[in-house]
Motif scaffolding. Sequence first.
Motif, PDB file in Angstrom:
ATOM      1  N   MET A 265     -64.867  13.530 -46.459  1.00  0.00           N
ATOM      2  CA  MET A 265     -63.735  13.647 -45.663  1.00  0.00           C
ATOM      3  C   MET A 265     -63.663  13.165 -44.289  1.00  0.00           C
ATOM      4  SD  MET A 265     -63.477  17.802 -47.060  1.00  0.00           S
ATOM      5  CE  MET A 265     -62.040  18.244 -46.039  1.00  0.00           C
TER       6      MET A 265
ATOM      7  N   TYR B  22     -57.751   9.292 -45.916  1.00  0.00           N
ATOM      8  CA  TYR B  22     -57.475  10.724 -46.103  1.00  0.00           C
ATOM      9  C   TYR B  22     -57.083  11.359 -44.723  1.00  0.00           C
ATOM     10  CZ  TYR B  22     -59.097  15.701 -46.875  1.00  0.00           C
ATOM     11  OH  TYR B  22     -58.762  16.809 -47.325  1.00  0.00           O
TER      12      TYR B  22
ATOM     13  N   GLN C  40     -53.616  11.017 -43.653  1.00  0.00           N
ATOM     14  CA  GLN C  40     -52.625  11.660 -44.512  1.00  0.00           C
ATOM     15  C   GLN C  40     -51.798  12.742 -43.658  1.00  0.00           C
ATOM     16  OE1 GLN C  40     -54.162  13.107 -47.778  1.00  0.00           O
ATOM     17  NE2 GLN C  40     -54.528  11.168 -48.838  1.00  0.00           N
TER      18      GLN C  40
ATOM     19  N   VAL D  41     -47.823  20.213 -50.670  1.00  0.00           N
ATOM     20  CA  VAL D  41     -49.122  21.043 -50.772  1.00  0.00           C
ATOM     21  C   VAL D  41     -49.016  22.294 -51.382  1.00  0.00           C
ATOM     22  CG1 VAL D  41     -49.680  19.923 -48.469  1.00  0.00           C
ATOM     23  CG2 VAL D  41     -48.497  21.903 -48.594  1.00  0.00           C
TER      24      VAL D  41
ATOM     25  N   TRP E 167     -53.795  22.322 -50.032  1.00  0.00           N
ATOM     26  CA  TRP E 167     -54.116  21.080 -50.945  1.00  0.00           C
ATOM     27  C   TRP E 167     -53.096  20.259 -51.341  1.00  0.00           C
ATOM     28  CZ3 TRP E 167     -57.948  24.577 -54.323  1.00  0.00           C
ATOM     29  CH2 TRP E 167     -58.728  25.062 -53.728  1.00  0.00           C
ATOM     30  N   SER E 168     -53.552  18.786 -51.392  1.00  0.00           N
ATOM     31  CA  SER E 168     -52.369  18.071 -51.510  1.00  0.00           C
ATOM     32  C   SER E 168     -51.812  18.083 -53.272  1.00  0.00           C
ATOM     33  CB  SER E 168     -52.670  16.637 -51.280  1.00  0.00           C
ATOM     34  OG  SER E 168     -51.728  15.568 -51.764  1.00  0.00           O
TER      35      SER E 168
ATOM     36  N   ASP F  85     -57.274  14.709 -53.080  1.00  0.00           N
ATOM     37  CA  ASP F  85     -57.565  15.730 -51.996  1.00  0.00           C
ATOM     38  C   ASP F  85     -59.267  16.263 -52.149  1.00  0.00           C
ATOM     39  OD1 ASP F  85     -57.688  17.436 -49.935  1.00  0.00           O
ATOM     40  OD2 ASP F  85     -55.723  17.972 -50.106  1.00  0.00           O
ATOM     41  N   TYR F  86     -59.822  16.139 -51.211  1.00  0.00           N
ATOM     42  CA  TYR F  86     -61.364  16.539 -51.216  1.00  0.00           C
ATOM     43  C   TYR F  86     -61.456  17.862 -50.854  1.00  0.00           C
ATOM     44  CZ  TYR F  86     -62.486  11.332 -50.776  1.00  0.00           C
ATOM     45  OH  TYR F  86     -62.701  10.088 -51.000  1.00  0.00           O
ATOM     46  N   LYS F  87     -60.392  18.625 -50.112  1.00  0.00           N
ATOM     47  CA  LYS F  87     -60.380  20.107 -49.850  1.00  0.00           C
ATOM     48  C   LYS F  87     -60.888  20.874 -51.283  1.00  0.00           C
ATOM     49  CE  LYS F  87     -56.663  20.127 -47.650  1.00  0.00           C
ATOM     50  NZ  LYS F  87     -56.460  18.898 -47.548  1.00  0.00           N
TER      51      LYS F  87
ATOM     52  N   ALA G 256     -60.685  13.599 -56.796  1.00  0.00           N
ATOM     53  CA  ALA G 256     -60.330  13.136 -55.559  1.00  0.00           C
ATOM     54  C   ALA G 256     -60.236  11.712 -55.250  1.00  0.00           C
ATOM     55  CB  ALA G 256     -60.753  14.025 -54.332  1.00  0.00           C
TER      56      ALA G 256
ATOM     57  N   PRO H 116     -54.362  14.429 -57.790  1.00  0.00           N
ATOM     58  CA  PRO H 116     -54.100  15.764 -57.031  1.00  0.00           C
ATOM     59  C   PRO H 116     -54.645  17.005 -57.808  1.00  0.00           C
ATOM     60  CG  PRO H 116     -51.883  15.141 -57.789  1.00  0.00           C
ATOM     61  CD  PRO H 116     -52.870  13.950 -58.059  1.00  0.00           C
TER      62      PRO H 116
END
Length: 206
Positions: free
Chosen positions: A109, A115, A118, A126, A132-133, A138-140, A197, A202
């Motif tokens: 991240m 990333y 963005q 989101v 979260w995208s 998205d790594y979250k 991700a 997504p």
Amino acid sequence: MKLVIPKMREAKRIKWVAYAAVMSLWFELSYIIIQAAKGRRSHFNFETPIENALYGLMGIGAFFLVLISFLVGIMIWRYGYKDNSGLRYGAIIGLIAGSVLTLIFAGFMSTDPTYIKQKLTLEASVIPYLGWSKVTGDYKPAHFVATHMMQLIPLIGMWLDKAKLGKKFSNLMGKKNATVLFAFIFITLAIALFVQALYGIPFIKS
């Protein structure tokens, strides 16, 4: 750290790492609250020199927070009371695996230029509250599962020890096997979300 024998809990090297983790936590929470009050991002914010520097310090602080979690897991494994509790197995697996995966995912991240750049400002792009995208990888989500694995797997271990249904479940498989099974599910989920991700998919498409 009651799972660890007192002699090791009181070791100076562990205390210094713990102090560093506590100081890091206070700094991170303070900065996040201040930035939120100002309506500005705390994470991935390089817009001003001071915010750039403070975000770098947040990364160092986060490393200490994860490091102490990893060390506690190792201590419970090597120097803990050798009982057959689900809590012990859950703490060992959750803290060690969760710490390692958190560092890996957070590393991606913090170094992925795409990333970082963005800007998901549109509400429709989101997931509400989570951020979260819904339009790109998205790594979250993977980071979320990996980090909270540190709390959830030990709690599942405690559930296997204390709860009536948990005891029935552990009697079928054994506490160690049952804890490993739940840990495997969390680890697999975290890795799957990370791979998703990486491929730019997504978590939920809009």
